[in-house]
Design an enzyme around this catalytic site. Structure first.
Site, PDB file in Angstrom:
ATOM      1  N   CYS A   2       0.761  -1.253   0.079  1.00 19.35           N
ATOM      2  CA  CYS A   2      -0.051  -0.061   0.065  1.00 19.35           C
ATOM      3  C   CYS A   2       0.930   1.299   0.018  1.00 19.35           C
ATOM      4  O   CYS A   2       2.067   1.381   0.585  1.00 19.35           O
ATOM      5  CB  CYS A   2      -0.873   0.140   1.151  1.00 19.35           C
ATOM      6  SG  CYS A   2      -1.997  -1.577   1.396  1.00 19.35           S
ATOM      7  N   ARG A  27       5.774   0.307  -5.946  1.00 22.34           N
ATOM      8  CA  ARG A  27       5.435  -0.706  -4.650  1.00 22.34           C
ATOM      9  C   ARG A  27       4.590  -1.728  -4.746  1.00 22.34           C
ATOM     10  O   ARG A  27       4.599  -2.825  -4.165  1.00 22.34           O
ATOM     11  CB  ARG A  27       5.052   0.313  -3.306  1.00 22.34           C
ATOM     12  CG  ARG A  27       5.774   1.355  -2.966  1.00 22.34           C
ATOM     13  CD  ARG A  27       5.166   2.391  -2.115  1.00 22.34           C
ATOM     14  NE  ARG A  27       4.735   1.814  -0.969  1.00 22.34           N
ATOM     15  CZ  ARG A  27       5.401   1.969   0.270  1.00 22.34           C
ATOM     16  NH1 ARG A  27       6.535   2.576   0.027  1.00 22.34           N
ATOM     17  NH2 ARG A  27       4.927   1.723   1.506  1.00 22.34           N
ATOM     18  N   TRP A  74      -2.639  -2.596  -1.810  1.00 21.42           N
ATOM     19  CA  TRP A  74      -1.945  -4.041  -2.109  1.00 21.42           C
ATOM     20  C   TRP A  74      -2.946  -4.984  -1.104  1.00 21.42           C
ATOM     21  O   TRP A  74      -2.371  -5.101   0.005  1.00 21.42           O
ATOM     22  CB  TRP A  74      -0.620  -4.045  -2.001  1.00 21.42           C
ATOM     23  CG  TRP A  74       0.041  -5.382  -2.312  1.00 21.42           C
ATOM     24  CD1 TRP A  74       0.196  -5.910  -3.496  1.00 21.42           C
ATOM     25  CD2 TRP A  74       0.491  -6.513  -1.512  1.00 21.42           C
ATOM     26  NE1 TRP A  74       0.883  -7.025  -3.573  1.00 21.42           N
ATOM     27  CE2 TRP A  74       1.098  -7.368  -2.245  1.00 21.42           C
ATOM     28  CE3 TRP A  74       0.534  -6.603   0.072  1.00 21.42           C
ATOM     29  CZ2 TRP A  74       1.484  -8.618  -2.045  1.00 21.42           C
ATOM     30  CZ3 TRP A  74       1.335  -7.907   0.386  1.00 21.42           C
ATOM     31  CH2 TRP A  74       1.801  -8.924  -0.549  1.00 21.42           C
ATOM     32  N   ASN A 100      -1.794   1.877   5.601  1.00 16.63           N
ATOM     33  CA  ASN A 100      -0.891   0.726   4.859  1.00 16.63           C
ATOM     34  C   ASN A 100      -0.471  -0.001   6.294  1.00 16.63           C
ATOM     35  O   ASN A 100      -0.095   0.554   7.327  1.00 16.63           O
ATOM     36  CB  ASN A 100       0.274   1.464   4.629  1.00 16.63           C
ATOM     37  CG  ASN A 100       1.488   0.715   4.213  1.00 16.63           C
ATOM     38  OD1 ASN A 100       1.329  -0.539   4.098  1.00 16.63           O
ATOM     39  ND2 ASN A 100       2.698   1.165   4.116  1.00 16.63           N
ATOM     40  N   GLY A 101      -0.692  -1.315   6.097  1.00 13.33           N
ATOM     41  CA  GLY A 101      -0.281  -2.006   7.351  1.00 13.33           C
ATOM     42  C   GLY A 101      -1.412  -2.993   7.599  1.00 13.33           C
ATOM     43  O   GLY A 101      -2.381  -3.382   6.717  1.00 13.33           O
ATOM     44  N   GLU A 484      19.371 -17.228  -6.766  1.00 12.07           N
ATOM     45  CA  GLU A 484      18.843 -16.063  -7.117  1.00 12.07           C
ATOM     46  C   GLU A 484      18.430 -15.931  -8.443  1.00 12.07           C
ATOM     47  O   GLU A 484      17.557 -15.039  -8.525  1.00 12.07           O
ATOM     48  CB  GLU A 484      20.060 -15.118  -6.715  1.00 12.07           C
ATOM     49  CG  GLU A 484      19.768 -13.478  -7.499  1.00 12.07           C
ATOM     50  CD  GLU A 484      18.492 -12.891  -6.779  1.00 12.07           C
ATOM     51  OE1 GLU A 484      17.808 -13.572  -5.709  1.00 12.07           O
ATOM     52  OE2 GLU A 484      18.019 -11.845  -7.120  1.00 12.07           O
ATOM     53  N   LYS A 488      14.690 -14.810  -9.794  1.00 13.17           N
ATOM     54  CA  LYS A 488      14.598 -13.848 -10.621  1.00 13.17           C
ATOM     55  C   LYS A 488      13.827 -14.153 -11.999  1.00 13.17           C
ATOM     56  O   LYS A 488      12.986 -13.454 -12.264  1.00 13.17           O
ATOM     57  CB  LYS A 488      15.930 -13.025 -11.239  1.00 13.17           C
ATOM     58  CG  LYS A 488      15.843 -11.879 -11.638  1.00 13.17           C
ATOM     59  CD  LYS A 488      16.566 -10.897 -10.451  1.00 13.17           C
ATOM     60  CE  LYS A 488      15.351 -10.960  -9.086  1.00 13.17           C
ATOM     61  NZ  LYS A 488      15.876 -10.536  -7.914  1.00 13.17           N
ATOM     62  N   GLU A 491      10.068 -14.579 -10.878  1.00 11.27           N
ATOM     63  CA  GLU A 491       9.372 -13.524 -10.510  1.00 11.27           C
ATOM     64  C   GLU A 491       8.776 -12.748 -11.694  1.00 11.27           C
ATOM     65  O   GLU A 491       7.595 -12.056 -11.810  1.00 11.27           O
ATOM     66  CB  GLU A 491      10.466 -12.682  -9.858  1.00 11.27           C
ATOM     67  CG  GLU A 491       9.999 -11.613  -8.959  1.00 11.27           C
ATOM     68  CD  GLU A 491      11.269 -10.817  -8.185  1.00 11.27           C
ATOM     69  OE1 GLU A 491      12.240 -11.218  -8.550  1.00 11.27           O
ATOM     70  OE2 GLU A 491      10.842 -10.006  -7.411  1.00 11.27           O
ATOM     71  N   HIS A 507      19.459 -37.053  -6.518  1.00 11.48           N
ATOM     72  CA  HIS A 507      18.833 -37.504  -5.117  1.00 11.48           C
ATOM     73  C   HIS A 507      17.559 -37.442  -5.518  1.00 11.48           C
ATOM     74  O   HIS A 507      16.608 -37.345  -4.469  1.00 11.48           O
ATOM     75  CB  HIS A 507      19.502 -36.918  -3.918  1.00 11.48           C
ATOM     76  CG  HIS A 507      20.667 -37.408  -3.608  1.00 11.48           C
ATOM     77  ND1 HIS A 507      21.088 -38.474  -3.317  1.00 11.48           N
ATOM     78  CD2 HIS A 507      21.910 -36.676  -3.696  1.00 11.48           C
ATOM     79  CE1 HIS A 507      22.482 -38.483  -3.142  1.00 11.48           C
ATOM     80  NE2 HIS A 507      23.098 -37.410  -3.353  1.00 11.48           N
ATOM     81  N   LYS A 606       6.816  -4.095  -4.133  1.00 14.18           N
ATOM     82  CA  LYS A 606       8.267  -3.783  -3.952  1.00 14.18           C
ATOM     83  C   LYS A 606       8.712  -3.897  -2.539  1.00 14.18           C
ATOM     84  O   LYS A 606       9.817  -4.261  -2.168  1.00 14.18           O
ATOM     85  CB  LYS A 606       8.524  -2.523  -4.658  1.00 14.18           C
ATOM     86  CG  LYS A 606       9.911  -1.922  -4.442  1.00 14.18           C
ATOM     87  CD  LYS A 606      10.732  -2.840  -5.194  1.00 14.18           C
ATOM     88  CE  LYS A 606      12.376  -2.439  -5.248  1.00 14.18           C
ATOM     89  NZ  LYS A 606      13.199  -3.307  -5.733  1.00 14.18           N
TER      90      LYS A 606
HETATM   91  C1  AGP Z   1      13.528  -9.364  -5.281  1.00 15.11           C
HETATM   92  O1  AGP Z   1      13.627  -9.485  -6.653  1.00 15.11           O
HETATM   93  C2  AGP Z   1      12.124  -9.476  -4.602  1.00 15.11           C
HETATM   94  N1  AGP Z   1      11.265  -8.656  -5.239  1.00 15.11           N
HETATM   95  C3  AGP Z   1      11.908  -9.672  -3.148  1.00 15.11           C
HETATM   96  O2  AGP Z   1      12.365 -11.251  -2.931  1.00 15.11           O
HETATM   97  C4  AGP Z   1      12.655  -9.099  -2.242  1.00 15.11           C
HETATM   98  O3  AGP Z   1      14.119  -9.132  -2.276  1.00 15.11           O
HETATM   99  C5  AGP Z   1      12.116  -9.222  -0.647  1.00 15.11           C
HETATM  100  O4  AGP Z   1      10.951  -8.965  -0.605  1.00 15.11           O
HETATM  101  C6  AGP Z   1      12.817  -8.662   0.560  1.00 15.11           C
HETATM  102  O5  AGP Z   1      12.855  -7.248   0.264  1.00 15.11           O
HETATM  103  P1  AGP Z   1      13.686  -6.063   1.058  1.00 15.11           P
HETATM  104  O6  AGP Z   1      15.095  -6.329   0.570  1.00 15.11           O
HETATM  105  O7  AGP Z   1      13.143  -4.636   0.796  1.00 15.11           O
HETATM  106  O8  AGP Z   1      13.748  -6.483   2.507  1.00 15.11           O
END
Ligand code: AGP
Length: 611
Positions: A2, A27, A74, A100-101, A484, A488, A491, A507, A606
């Site tokens: 949010c 965000r 959100w 927000n929260g 990672e 990526k 995502e 395994h 975000k």
């Molecule tokens: C990364 O591409 C992601 N969007 C996500 O995993 C992100 O790294 C995670 O939510 C942690 O966020 P932060 O680094 O703001 O704590």
């Protein structure tokens, strides 16, 4: 996640709110809305989906007024819909709230309010707030908000308006970010700085348990108990253009290309002039040599991509400083009763510095007597303010939901910190430290060299985009980078992928390898190359199609793969800072090939400020 914007002044508030909300789009959100005081009273408009939907409603029937609040939602409680969007009203329509929260006790509060005759229209937790404030209102909005929040449990940043006092905008913060922008004859609230930067550079950062009363002529900061707070404003000296696309098609691509600069910025002030030592200020890590010797173990705690940086950090610290390190996903950490003592150093890693799970882990660590070091990209964020020490990653604002330059600068943060510990504890010779620093200084140019080969990766990505499943494999640090790379790709391209430690494939997962299944094999760790090649052979024998990521000039490896992408040679410990770059590009181009919204992938936000 949010986003909140609020305005009180003499401009057309609808325009200020929409402009601010557009800066918060990064965000992630699923609906948007505004409430404005018009000559008819408090009027609200909201729309599911993109901000453009709300804008077109407002174009058809504008809300004319100079005070308002706006929100991008959100969803947490109740699906994305017009009715669940904020702002929420009470049932007299005299009070309006953006939030927000999460209000943890909203169900009990809602039941009690319904019992007293309140009628609810949405499934959200937020709607209880507007009803509570309305119920607590006895002629003073500040006191009503204070009484209402005392009944609430959870995380909240709030913007509140009431028709009874139309010259005031109230802001409250508890465990969700909120800032106040100060102008001349006008004042603002926002979830972060870019939302306000077109209007003001003078900012108050609210702390948890604080509120602000905004009028056109001033801002009063108060505790929730009503005590006045005196605080200097913070002047923002960076420009909004740094947060814009600068000619790239997407923020993600721009941010990938900004990595050489981000590496340099993160390293520059922290390496001594002779290039032989890492220098950290007391605010970055102020423990004495004796206190550092007293660290028995380190816990690294983070989420998502930041957690993957932590996996590299574990190897770096253990190798350089010989201190045992555990790495945990933040959402699991608190609940596994971790053994934290005053001899534990907890390192929290967070790009945004606002991730709820990471913040909760930080608080758990402090409660148990540990010292906390934060590696974060946002100065003044909750994580930065609550940690004992902060190493800021100077990556600059990261807008794309998929983290790239924040991750790689977190790696740089770990290299610097590992070297600092090694030097203090004398676990590495000055020669090894100087050699590692020299290799680090070469990384920015090496990333630039990788970026010039983007077209090769693009061609591979276009092939990969035709598949629904693929695998990443690697050993040691290559495994951490594989995780990672896989995250990526999932995502932003929505292609299913899994990352495995190469030796683990046989395994179980090897059963999934058949003709033409793409397998991205990382082999940058020289001492593990032979073993990795054996694992690659196991995949080739089952028909798998190997895309290898190796180091320049390694003929052994090139013979065993269908496609090879090479990165410049560096020390084995530093290869993650290079090997991840082609994987970022792979995800980017696969997402483009599939026609996805690269910067705002579906279902993701975000900044994840709920647990
Ligand atoms: C990364 O591409 C992601 N969007 C996500 O995993 C992100 O790294 C995670 O939510 C942690 O966020 P932060 O680094 O703001 O704590």
């Amino acid at each position: 996640m949010c986003g909140i914007v609020g305005y009180i002044g003499n401009r057309n508030s609808q325009e200020v709110l929409i402009e601010g909300l557009s800066k918060l789009e990064y965000r992630g959100y699923d609906s948007a809305g505004v409430a404005v005081f018009t000559d008819k009273g408090l009027e609200v408009k909201k729309a599911k989906g993109r901000l453009a939907n709300l804008e077109s409603q407002l174009q058809d029937s504008p809300l004319k007024g100079t005070i308002g609040i706006g929100h991008t939602r959100w969803a947490t409680h109740g699906k994305p819909s017009d009715v669940n969007s904020h702002p929420h009203l009470d049932d007299t329509h005299k009070f309006s709230v953006v939030h927000n929260g999460i209000i943890e006790n909203y169900a009990t509060l809602k039941e009690e309010l319904i019992g007293r005759g309140h009628v609810f229209v949405s499934q959200t937790d937020t709607e209880v707030i507007s009803h509570l404030i309305a119920e607590e209102y006895k002629g003073n909005i500040v006191e009503a908000v204070q009484r209402a929040v005392r009944k609430m449990r959870g995380a909240y940043a709030l913007g509140v308006l009431t028709e009874y006092e139309p010259d005031k905008l109230i802001a409250v913060r508890n465990a969700s970010p909120l800032i106040i922008g100060v102008g001349e004859g006008e004042n603002f609230i926002g979830s972060d700085i870019p939302a306000l930067l077109n209007y003001t550079r003078d900012i108050y950062i609210l702390n948890d348990g604080e509120m602000a009363v905004l009028t056109r002529d001033g801002v009063e900061l108060l505790t929730l108990e009503g005590n006045f707070i005196s605080r200097e404003t913070f002047h923002v000296d960076w420009d909004l253009t740094t947060a814009e696309k600068a000619g790239f098609d997407h923020f993600m691509l721009k941010e990938i290309h900004e990595q050489p600069k981000a590496y340099r910025d993160t390293m520059s002030a922290r390496i001594s002039e002779d290039g032989k030592r890492v220098v950290l200020t007391p605010a970055e890590f102020g423990l004495s040599k004796e206190e550092i010797k007293d660290i028995h173990n380190i816990h690294i705690v983070a989420c998502g991509t930041a957690y993957h940086a932590g996996l590299v950090g574990k190897s770096v610290i253990e190798k350089l400083a010989r201190i045992p390190v555990e790495t945990d996903v933040a959402s699991e950490y608190r609940y596994r009763s971790p053994i934290i003592t005053k001899h534990t150093l907890v390192i929290v890693v967070s790009q945004s510095g606002e991730t709820a799970d990471t913040l909760a882990a930080l608080r758990e660590a402090k409660k148990n007597g540990a010292r906390v070091l934060a590696i974060t990209n946002v100065v003044g964020s909750s994580v930065a303010r609550e940690a004992d020490f902060v190493i800021t990653t100077w990556a600059g604002p990261e807008i794309a939901v998929a983290s790239t330059k924040a991750y790689t600068t977190q790696l740089i943060g770990f290299y610097l910190f590992g070297l600092y510990l090694a030097e203090t504890l004398e676990t590495q010779t000055p020669e090894v430290i100087a050699e590692t620093i020299a290799a680090m200084k070469a990384l920015p140019e090496q990333v630039e060299a990788i970026l010039t080969q983007s077209d090769d990766i693009k061609a591979i990505a276009e092939e990969i985009a035709k598949h629904e499943d693929l695998f990443f494999i690697g050993r040691g640090l290559d495994y951490a980078v594989s995780l990672e790379g896989s995250l990526k790709l999932k995502e932003i391209s929505y292609i299913h992928s899994e990352a495995y430690a190469s030796g683990e494939l046989k395994h179980g997962t090897l059963a999934l390898i058949e003709d033409n299944v793409p397998v991205i094999a990382l082999a940058t760790q020289e001492d593990l190359l032979e073993k990795t090649i054996s694992n690659i052979q196991e995949v080739v024998a089952r028909g798998g199609h190997i895309i290898g990521i190796g180091e320049d000039g390694n003929p052994d490896f090139s013979r065993h793969v269908n496609h090879l992408f090479t990165i410049p040679r560096t020390l084995s410990l530093l290869t993650p800072a290079l090997a991840v770059v082609p994987l970022q590009l792979l995800a980017y181009y696969a997402s483009i090939a599939r026609g996805n919204d690269v910067d705002k992938p579906r279902n993701l936000a975000k900044s994840v400020t709920v647990e």
